[in-house]
Design a protein around this motif. Structure first.
Motif, mmCIF file in Angstrom:
data_model
loop_
_atom_site.group_PDB
_atom_site.id
_atom_site.type_symbol
_atom_site.label_atom_id
_atom_site.label_comp_id
_atom_site.label_asym_id
_atom_site.label_seq_id
_atom_site.Cartn_x
_atom_site.Cartn_y
_atom_site.Cartn_z
ATOM 1 N N LEU A 292 -1.017 -65.375 30.081
ATOM 2 C CA LEU A 292 -1.619 -64.087 29.737
ATOM 3 C C LEU A 292 -3.055 -64.060 30.246
ATOM 4 O O LEU A 292 -3.963 -64.551 29.594
ATOM 5 N N LYS A 293 -3.228 -63.505 31.442
ATOM 6 C CA LYS A 293 -4.563 -63.364 32.035
ATOM 7 C C LYS A 293 -4.697 -61.950 32.603
ATOM 8 O O LYS A 293 -4.975 -61.773 33.795
ATOM 9 N N PRO A 294 -4.483 -60.930 31.761
ATOM 10 C CA PRO A 294 -4.476 -59.556 32.266
ATOM 11 C C PRO A 294 -5.869 -59.052 32.618
ATOM 12 O O PRO A 294 -6.866 -59.514 32.062
ATOM 13 N N ARG B 42 -1.380 -60.690 35.304
ATOM 14 C CA ARG B 42 -2.732 -60.623 35.845
ATOM 15 C C ARG B 42 -3.132 -59.178 36.119
ATOM 16 O O ARG B 42 -4.234 -58.908 36.570
ATOM 17 N N GLY B 43 -2.247 -58.251 35.837
ATOM 18 C CA GLY B 43 -2.527 -56.830 36.010
ATOM 19 C C GLY B 43 -2.757 -56.156 34.673
ATOM 20 O O GLY B 43 -3.223 -56.777 33.721
ATOM 21 N N VAL B 44 -2.384 -54.877 34.581
ATOM 22 C CA VAL B 44 -2.570 -54.074 33.366
ATOM 23 C C VAL B 44 -1.240 -53.965 32.635
ATOM 24 O O VAL B 44 -0.214 -53.650 33.240
ATOM 25 N N VAL B 45 -1.269 -54.226 31.320
ATOM 26 C CA VAL B 45 -0.065 -54.128 30.494
ATOM 27 C C VAL B 45 -0.401 -53.332 29.243
ATOM 28 O O VAL B 45 -1.427 -53.568 28.595
ATOM 29 N N HIS B 46 0.484 -52.375 28.907
ATOM 30 C CA HIS B 46 0.322 -51.561 27.701
ATOM 31 C C HIS B 46 1.652 -51.556 26.951
ATOM 32 O O HIS B 46 2.628 -50.992 27.418
ATOM 33 N N PRO C 105 -9.846 -59.810 29.309
ATOM 34 C CA PRO C 105 -10.126 -61.235 29.141
ATOM 35 C C PRO C 105 -11.625 -61.495 29.026
ATOM 36 O O PRO C 105 -12.435 -60.713 29.536
ATOM 37 N N PRO C 106 -12.001 -62.586 28.372
ATOM 38 C CA PRO C 106 -13.427 -62.929 28.315
ATOM 39 C C PRO C 106 -13.944 -63.268 29.704
ATOM 40 O O PRO C 106 -13.185 -63.618 30.601
#
Length: 128
Positions: free
Chosen positions: A80-82, A60-64, A94-95
């Motif tokens: 997967l709700k980043p 739910r945060g930032v992933v790179h 996310p949309p």
């Protein structure tokens, strides 16, 4: 499926760290390699890897992933709700209207120059 020491080929990567906790807001993990998180990545937390990112929980945060430009890198998670997801130089969020929770793990990867998120399909031999 069993492997002998000479048969593992590219299945072994010594450049991986294991994070055995949930990452909370303000916490950051940056690593030159792959990152596996046994927990969640909460809003406000950040994970950056030059390789793949695998989360045994929710993002739910930032992933790179592929932070050094590796477009073959992937991000996998149960949910997967980043707030933001990046692979190499590709960025997505996310949309506005979120669908319900997925029924199985998901994988994000680059396909035809675009970040795509799909269900992680498996069969008895492994990932399809």
């Amino acid at each position: 499926m069993a492997f002998s020491p000479g048969d593992t080929g590219d299945l072994i990567d010594d450049n991986t760290i294991l994070v055995q906790r949930t990452l909370r807001s303000g916490q950051k993990v940056h690593f030159d390699g792959n990152i596996v998180v046994l927990g969640d990545i909460n809003p406000g937390a950040e994970v950056v890897a030059t390789g793949n990112v695998i989360v045994m929980g929710s993002i739910r945060g930032v992933v790179h992933a592929g932070a050094a430009g590796d477009e073959e890198a992937v991000v996998m998670a149960f949910r997967l709700k980043p707030t933001q997801l990046r692979i190499a130089t590709h960025i997505t969020r996310p949309p506005d209207e979120q669908a319900g929770d997925p029924e199985q793990p998901e994988v994000a990867r680059i396909k035809n120059g675009v970040v795509t998120i799909e269900a992680l399909l498996t069969d008895r031999q492994g990932v399809i």
